[in-house]
Design an enzyme around this catalytic site. Structure first.
Site, PDB file in Angstrom:
ATOM      1  N   GLN A 159       0.814  -1.207   0.000  1.00 34.03           N
ATOM      2  CA  GLN A 159       0.000   0.000   0.000  1.00 34.03           C
ATOM      3  C   GLN A 159       0.856   1.268   0.000  1.00 34.03           C
ATOM      4  O   GLN A 159       0.324   2.370   0.110  1.00 34.03           O
ATOM      5  CB  GLN A 159      -0.922   0.002   1.228  1.00 34.03           C
ATOM      6  CG  GLN A 159      -1.939  -1.130   1.220  1.00 34.03           C
ATOM      7  CD  GLN A 159      -2.734  -1.224   2.516  1.00 34.03           C
ATOM      8  OE1 GLN A 159      -2.588  -0.416   3.423  1.00 34.03           O
ATOM      9  NE2 GLN A 159      -3.578  -2.233   2.601  1.00 34.03           N
ATOM     10  N   HIS A 195      -1.215  -0.051   5.725  1.00 29.52           N
ATOM     11  CA  HIS A 195      -1.830   0.817   6.729  1.00 29.52           C
ATOM     12  C   HIS A 195      -0.984   2.052   7.028  1.00 29.52           C
ATOM     13  O   HIS A 195      -0.764   2.402   8.175  1.00 29.52           O
ATOM     14  CB  HIS A 195      -2.132   0.036   8.009  1.00 29.52           C
ATOM     15  CG  HIS A 195      -3.157  -1.034   7.845  1.00 29.52           C
ATOM     16  ND1 HIS A 195      -3.737  -1.672   8.918  1.00 29.52           N
ATOM     17  CD2 HIS A 195      -3.702  -1.591   6.734  1.00 29.52           C
ATOM     18  CE1 HIS A 195      -4.603  -2.583   8.472  1.00 29.52           C
ATOM     19  NE2 HIS A 195      -4.588  -2.555   7.151  1.00 29.52           N
ATOM     20  N   GLU A 198     -15.591   1.953   9.225  1.00 32.06           N
ATOM     21  CA  GLU A 198     -16.356   2.876  10.058  1.00 32.06           C
ATOM     22  C   GLU A 198     -16.089   4.332   9.726  1.00 32.06           C
ATOM     23  O   GLU A 198     -14.992   4.709   9.291  1.00 32.06           O
ATOM     24  CB  GLU A 198     -16.078   2.617  11.540  1.00 32.06           C
ATOM     25  CG  GLU A 198     -14.636   2.689  11.968  1.00 32.06           C
ATOM     26  CD  GLU A 198     -14.434   2.175  13.393  1.00 32.06           C
ATOM     27  OE1 GLU A 198     -14.874   1.048  13.694  1.00 32.06           O
ATOM     28  OE2 GLU A 198     -13.857   2.925  14.207  1.00 32.06           O
ATOM     29  N   TYR A 258     -10.772   5.370  19.954  1.00 33.09           N
ATOM     30  CA  TYR A 258     -11.787   4.687  19.146  1.00 33.09           C
ATOM     31  C   TYR A 258     -11.747   3.164  19.277  1.00 33.09           C
ATOM     32  O   TYR A 258     -12.524   2.473  18.626  1.00 33.09           O
ATOM     33  CB  TYR A 258     -11.679   5.152  17.693  1.00 33.09           C
ATOM     34  CG  TYR A 258     -12.078   6.600  17.586  1.00 33.09           C
ATOM     35  CD1 TYR A 258     -13.387   6.975  17.324  1.00 33.09           C
ATOM     36  CD2 TYR A 258     -11.152   7.607  17.845  1.00 33.09           C
ATOM     37  CE1 TYR A 258     -13.762   8.309  17.307  1.00 33.09           C
ATOM     38  CE2 TYR A 258     -11.521   8.945  17.834  1.00 33.09           C
ATOM     39  CZ  TYR A 258     -12.827   9.287  17.564  1.00 33.09           C
ATOM     40  OH  TYR A 258     -13.197  10.605  17.569  1.00 33.09           O
ATOM     41  N   TYR A 278      -9.215 -11.387  10.420  1.00 29.70           N
ATOM     42  CA  TYR A 278      -9.313 -12.112   9.154  1.00 29.70           C
ATOM     43  C   TYR A 278      -9.258 -13.624   9.347  1.00 29.70           C
ATOM     44  O   TYR A 278      -9.785 -14.375   8.526  1.00 29.70           O
ATOM     45  CB  TYR A 278      -8.202 -11.664   8.204  1.00 29.70           C
ATOM     46  CG  TYR A 278      -8.352 -10.243   7.736  1.00 29.70           C
ATOM     47  CD1 TYR A 278      -9.433  -9.857   6.945  1.00 29.70           C
ATOM     48  CD2 TYR A 278      -7.419  -9.274   8.071  1.00 29.70           C
ATOM     49  CE1 TYR A 278      -9.583  -8.549   6.517  1.00 29.70           C
ATOM     50  CE2 TYR A 278      -7.551  -7.953   7.645  1.00 29.70           C
ATOM     51  CZ  TYR A 278      -8.637  -7.604   6.869  1.00 29.70           C
ATOM     52  OH  TYR A 278      -8.788  -6.307   6.448  1.00 29.70           O
TER      53      TYR A 278
END
Length: 380
Positions: free
Chosen positions: A88, A155, A251, A261, A272
């Site tokens: 990513q 991430h 979310e 959070y 997963y």
């Protein structure tokens, strides 16, 4: 769909040979008329240059382009940083400074190599200079980084948003697929950080006065977050973020000073491998999402729509989705910390980013090697 290219969109050859304004077929019940404005190599972010209507596009391998919808001209943008491409990671977000009209200051985020295979997300700023043939980001200097370099390909998050008053820069910092650091205030992984425009911890951040506080601690505005790929202020000045959950549990969160959070202690999704993560409950002590999705939508980014072309949607969230290949339209209630998905509109391919043009059109860019830049106007 059979709709024609809007008359305000010129039909001219873009630099890659694709016809700018070429019609794109969508579902018959779509509210959008879509026109393609060329393709890009693994695009990751787009933003409109203030005052010109030109679109700045980043490509994950490290290139950037400036596209002019009025002429179909695509300029290469030089001065890009060396990026650590893979997974990513790569070149990330772009944001224009609130005083861009006079300062020409532009902000970029990217993934930087560290020792061995370790990587971290960083933010830099420079000035954008253009001539008739090309553009360049000059004097690009790194001003912020994730406090820990991790041997992980994902991430990174590194999305950016300026506060409406222009005084603060908010950056999303993903937890790098490590989970536990998101609950550890000694680092800035799994957080939203609040900075001054020069990249320093902003005064008044909630954890700056803690005993043994680090510089990373002083930057943190919120924590307990996973992979935050969208951050934006609503028209009333409330900050929101949207993030990827695990297997389920994407979310949308109202971003409140000092809030935790819950990740990875609480999530409305599961691991997963099937391991259960306790869902949020009223008494769990964590900030709760305004809405969560299971099955997931895999959000690429979001905006609060404020334009006139889709006047009935003013103040609502438009989310560009990767997994569901769609735009979700979400109605938020900031006072009640709640939200509902009003509609979902299908597209042919994964959507990586979304932006609103000065004229109120919605622009999205597709994910992948030949991601198309699409202008969306009302179908009627």
């Amino acid at each position: 769909m059979g709709e024609t290219t809007p008359s305000s969109t010129p039909t001219i050859a873009a630099a890659d040979g694709v016809v700018a304004g070429q019609r794109v077929s969508l579902a018959s019940d779509s509210p959008f008329a879509a026109a393609s404005h060329g393709t890009f190599a693994e695009p990751w972010a787009l933003a409109f240059e203030p005052g010109t209507g030109r679109v700045f596009v980043t490509e994950k391998r490290g290139a950037a382009k400036l596209y002019d919808p009025a002429t179909g001209t695509v300029r290469e943008v030089g001065g890009m940083p060396q990026v650590a491409y893979g997974g990513q990671g790569g070149l990330g977000d772009v944001a224009f400074a609130p005083d861009y009209a006079t300062s020409r200051t532009i902000y970029l985020s990217w993934v930087k190599a560290d020792q061995g295979d370790a990587r971290r997300a960083v933010v830099g700023r420079g000035t954008l200079a253009c001539d008739a043939a090309a553009c360049r980001v000059e004097n690009l200097q790194q001003i912020w980084q994730q406090s820990v370099a991790i041997e992980s390909p994902g991430h990174f998050s590194h999305k950016m948003a300026f506060s409406p008053d222009g005084r603060y820069l908010f950056v999303t910092s993903g937890e790098r697929m490590q989970q536990a650091p998101a609950q550890d205030l000694s680092n800035n992984l799994g957080t939203v950080v609040r900075l001054t425009p020069n990249g320093r911890a902003a005064p008044g951040n909630p954890f700056a006065d803690r005993a043994q506080a680090t510089n990373a601690t002083a930057e943190i505005w919120t924590y307990g977050q996973r992979n935050l790929l969208g951050i934006a202020f609503d028209p009333q000045g409330q900050l929101w973020e949207i993030e990827h959950g695990p297997a389920g549990g994407d979310e949308l969160n109202r971003v409140d000073r000092g809030a935790n959070y819950g990740w990875p202690v609480r999530s409305n999704g599961d691991q997963y491998n099937g391991d259960t993560i306790p869902d949020h409950t009223a008494d769990d002590g964590f900030a709760h999402p305004a809405i969560s999705w299971n099955p997931v939508i895999a959000p690429g980014d979001m905006i609060f729509y404020t334009g006139g072309m889709f006047a009935d949607w003013r103040g609502q969230v438009l989310v560009a989705n990767l997994k569901t290949k769609s735009i979700s339209r979400v109605v938020t209630n900031a006072a009640g910390n709640s939200a509902s998905e009003a509609a979902r509109y299908d597209f042919p391919n994964r959507l990586r980013d979304i932006a609103q043009a000065p004229d109120g059109a919605v622009w999205v860019i597709e994910d992948g090697d030949n991601g198309r830049l699409l202008r969306l106007t009302p179908r009627s």
